[in-house]
Design a protein around this motif. Structure first.
Motif, short mmCIF file in Angstrom:
data_model
loop_
_atom_site.label_atom_id
_atom_site.label_comp_id
_atom_site.label_asym_id
_atom_site.label_seq_id
_atom_site.Cartn_x
_atom_site.Cartn_y
_atom_site.Cartn_z
N ASN A 39 -7.90 4.77 11.71
CA ASN A 39 -9.11 4.93 11.39
C ASN A 39 -9.22 5.17 9.72
O ASN A 39 -9.79 5.82 9.10
CB ASN A 39 -9.49 6.46 11.71
CG ASN A 39 -10.97 6.85 12.04
OD1 ASN A 39 -11.67 5.61 12.08
ND2 ASN A 39 -11.49 7.82 11.89
N VAL A 40 -8.65 3.75 9.38
CA VAL A 40 -8.75 3.70 7.78
C VAL A 40 -10.09 3.35 6.89
O VAL A 40 -9.99 3.62 5.81
CB VAL A 40 -7.54 2.66 7.42
CG1 VAL A 40 -6.38 2.74 7.91
CG2 VAL A 40 -8.04 1.40 7.98
N MET A 41 -10.92 3.35 7.74
CA MET A 41 -12.05 2.82 7.07
C MET A 41 -13.18 4.13 7.02
O MET A 41 -14.29 4.01 6.35
CB MET A 41 -13.12 1.60 7.87
CG MET A 41 -12.37 0.44 8.07
SD MET A 41 -12.11 -0.14 6.27
CE MET A 41 -13.61 -0.59 5.92
N ALA A 42 -12.70 5.31 7.78
CA ALA A 42 -13.57 6.42 7.61
C ALA A 42 -13.66 7.25 6.67
O ALA A 42 -14.44 7.91 6.33
CB ALA A 42 -13.04 7.50 9.16
N GLU A 43 -12.32 7.18 5.83
CA GLU A 43 -12.07 8.22 4.53
C GLU A 43 -10.89 7.29 3.95
O GLU A 43 -10.28 6.77 4.26
CB GLU A 43 -11.99 9.49 5.07
CG GLU A 43 -10.74 9.67 5.91
CD GLU A 43 -10.55 11.27 6.37
OE1 GLU A 43 -10.75 12.13 5.24
OE2 GLU A 43 -10.26 11.27 7.42
N PRO A 44 -11.16 7.65 2.44
CA PRO A 44 -10.18 6.99 1.68
C PRO A 44 -8.60 7.67 2.10
O PRO A 44 -8.47 8.70 2.09
CB PRO A 44 -10.43 7.45 0.22
CG PRO A 44 -11.96 7.81 0.29
CD PRO A 44 -12.08 8.35 1.67
N SER A 45 -7.73 6.58 2.40
CA SER A 45 -6.40 7.15 2.79
C SER A 45 -5.53 6.16 2.50
O SER A 45 -4.21 6.48 2.27
CB SER A 45 -6.21 7.43 4.53
OG SER A 45 -6.68 6.31 5.18
N VAL B 188 0.65 -1.18 -0.02
CA VAL B 188 -0.01 0.08 0.18
C VAL B 188 0.88 1.36 0.09
O VAL B 188 2.20 1.18 0.55
CB VAL B 188 -0.89 0.13 1.30
CG1 VAL B 188 -1.97 -0.97 1.29
CG2 VAL B 188 -0.21 -0.03 2.53
N VAL B 189 0.14 2.55 -0.40
CA VAL B 189 0.82 3.75 -0.01
C VAL B 189 -0.45 4.55 0.71
O VAL B 189 -1.51 3.86 0.70
CB VAL B 189 0.94 4.59 -1.43
CG1 VAL B 189 2.21 4.04 -2.11
CG2 VAL B 189 -0.33 4.55 -2.32
N VAL B 190 0.09 5.31 1.28
CA VAL B 190 -1.00 5.99 2.16
C VAL B 190 -0.96 7.56 2.00
O VAL B 190 0.09 8.37 1.86
CB VAL B 190 -0.54 5.63 3.79
CG1 VAL B 190 -1.58 6.57 4.62
CG2 VAL B 190 -0.64 4.24 4.08
N THR C 192 -4.73 12.89 6.10
CA THR C 192 -6.06 12.64 6.74
C THR C 192 -6.05 13.24 8.04
O THR C 192 -4.67 13.14 9.04
CB THR C 192 -6.52 11.24 6.80
OG1 THR C 192 -5.53 10.54 7.32
CG2 THR C 192 -6.72 11.02 5.32
N PRO C 193 -6.99 13.95 8.57
CA PRO C 193 -7.04 14.52 9.91
C PRO C 193 -6.66 13.35 11.09
O PRO C 193 -6.09 13.76 12.24
CB PRO C 193 -8.62 14.82 10.30
CG PRO C 193 -9.03 15.24 8.96
CD PRO C 193 -8.38 14.08 7.83
N ALA C 194 -7.13 12.18 11.07
CA ALA C 194 -6.85 11.17 12.05
C ALA C 194 -5.22 10.94 12.11
O ALA C 194 -4.98 10.01 13.27
CB ALA C 194 -7.67 9.87 11.67
N ASN C 195 -4.67 11.22 11.03
CA ASN C 195 -3.20 10.79 11.04
C ASN C 195 -2.24 11.94 11.08
O ASN C 195 -1.36 12.01 11.96
CB ASN C 195 -3.13 9.92 9.89
CG ASN C 195 -3.65 8.54 10.00
OD1 ASN C 195 -3.03 7.70 11.02
ND2 ASN C 195 -4.60 8.16 9.54
N MET C 196 -2.12 12.65 10.13
CA MET C 196 -1.41 13.87 9.69
C MET C 196 0.11 13.24 9.80
O MET C 196 0.94 13.90 10.82
CB MET C 196 -1.41 15.00 10.85
CG MET C 196 -2.88 15.76 10.70
SD MET C 196 -3.26 16.28 8.88
CE MET C 196 -2.28 17.51 8.88
N ILE C 197 0.40 12.48 9.12
CA ILE C 197 1.68 11.65 9.22
C ILE C 197 2.67 12.66 8.82
O ILE C 197 2.71 13.17 7.78
CB ILE C 197 1.82 10.34 8.13
CG1 ILE C 197 0.50 9.27 8.68
CG2 ILE C 197 2.95 9.87 8.07
CD1 ILE C 197 0.38 8.20 7.69
#
Length: 339
Positions: free
Chosen positions: A114-120, A87-89, A93-98
């Motif tokens: 929270n990978v199911m909440a929005e495409p990331s 995968v790439v990421v 996304t707000p849950a991560n801000m990697i």
């Protein structure tokens, strides 16, 4: 006893440490990715110079956001992804801000929440290697900049800055059918890469009369008694303070400027001049919709990414990798690999 790993983190201005931390574990809606490749971004260099996030933040800042890898663990609620998937990421996304306040990908493992909440999280097509897939993030930035511009087939375009994002902009312009592309940079090595990616002319402002050369290639005239060039679209990716004022001063009536570069200090703009020319100025930030599209572009081989990559280093040589990325005269995209 918790399992440990090493990460790269900023503790202060130019204070980057490779330090031990606990290896992450998943929550119900999370995945843990074993990192394969992570690219060094200009923002990583900027965070290191600033000592962390420009807007503040507590504690060390974990670096790295341009990465590819393999899902090593998936939470019980994760149904669309599976262990062992490459995968790439999307790191924004707000849950991560990697790499910009959350976990960083200059580590052997990274938690993606929270990978199911929005495409990331995007599966890597079988024909793509990890290195090419890791270019999806910076190329998505470049494609969004092109999408925000007014450039199209028949446009006369000047791209200021041939760093990794500027090089991506050149490649994406060419992909979108733009044939007349001038790349401008003060590093001849970068200009050579821009030419390889599709720029039909390259200019070093330290070695020529820049605006005279642009006018020779795109046409020139006068407006309000002042010289202008007939360029349709300017794309600013250099981050150099003098560039935007120069563009406004030399642009023709109705020209368009797209700003992709991050300018860390205010830039003076002659709005009266821009008004008199009815210029449009657009900004482009990140990649709201382009991440998946870029993966498809890469998977179908529609651009040659070879000129984008200048160096590869193992994570054990991270300090050397980071120092190399900071030397603009010799580097383009520097990749860090993990065993």
């Amino acid at each position: 006893m918790a399992e440990m790993m090493f990460r790269a983190a900023v503790h202060g201005p130019d204070d980057i440490r490779i330090e031990p931390v606990e290896r992450p574990s998943v929550g119900p809606g999370d995945i843990v990715v074993k990192v394969a490749v992570c690219g060094i971004c200009g923002s990583d260099l900027g965070y290191a110079r600033a000592g962390g996030l420009p807007i503040g933040g507590d504690g060390p800042l974990s670096l790295g956001h341009e990465f590819s890898g393999v899902i090593e663990e998936a939470g019980a609620q994760v149904t669309a992804l599976r262990k062992g998937q490459r995968v790439v990421v999307n790191p924004t996304t707000p849950a991560n801000m990697i790499g910009s306040g959350g976990p960083g990908a200059f580590a052997s493992h990274i938690l993606v929440r929270n990978v199911m909440a929005e495409p990331s999280v995007y599966p890597i097509p079988d024909m793509l290697d990890f290195e090419t897939a890791a270019l999806a993030e910076p190329l998505a930035v470049a494609l969004h900049g092109v999408n925000r511009s007014r450039a199209g087939a028949g446009s006369r375009v000047v791209v200021f800055g041939a760093g990794p994002i500027g090089l991506g902009v050149v490649a994406m312009l060419r992909l979108c059918g733009v044939a007349d592309i001038i790349a401008v940079d003060r590093m001849d090595t970068r200009l050579a890469r821009a030419q390889a990616l599709g720029a039909n002319a390259t200019l070093n402002p330290d070695k020529c009369d820049l605006w005279a050369e642009i006018g020779q290639r795109h046409g020139a005239g006068t407006l309000y008694g002042m010289p202008v060039v007939d360029t349709d679209e300017f794309i600013e990716v250099s981050g150099a303070a003098p560039v935007i004022p120069q563009i406004i001063a030399h642009a023709r009536f109705g020209a368009h400027l797209t700003v992709v570069a991050v300018h860390h200090a205010p830039v003076a703009m002659d709005l009266a001049m821009a008004l008199g020319k009815e210029m449009e100025v657009t900004t482009a930030m990140a990649y709201p919709t382009e991440f998946g599209e870029v993966l498809e572009i890469l998977a179908t081989g529609r651009i040659d990414t070879t000129p984008l990559i200048s160096h590869r280093f193992a994570f054990a040589d991270f300090e050397q990798a980071f120092a190399t990325a900071a030397r603009a005269e010799e580097s383009a995209k520097v990749l860090v690999t993990f065993g």
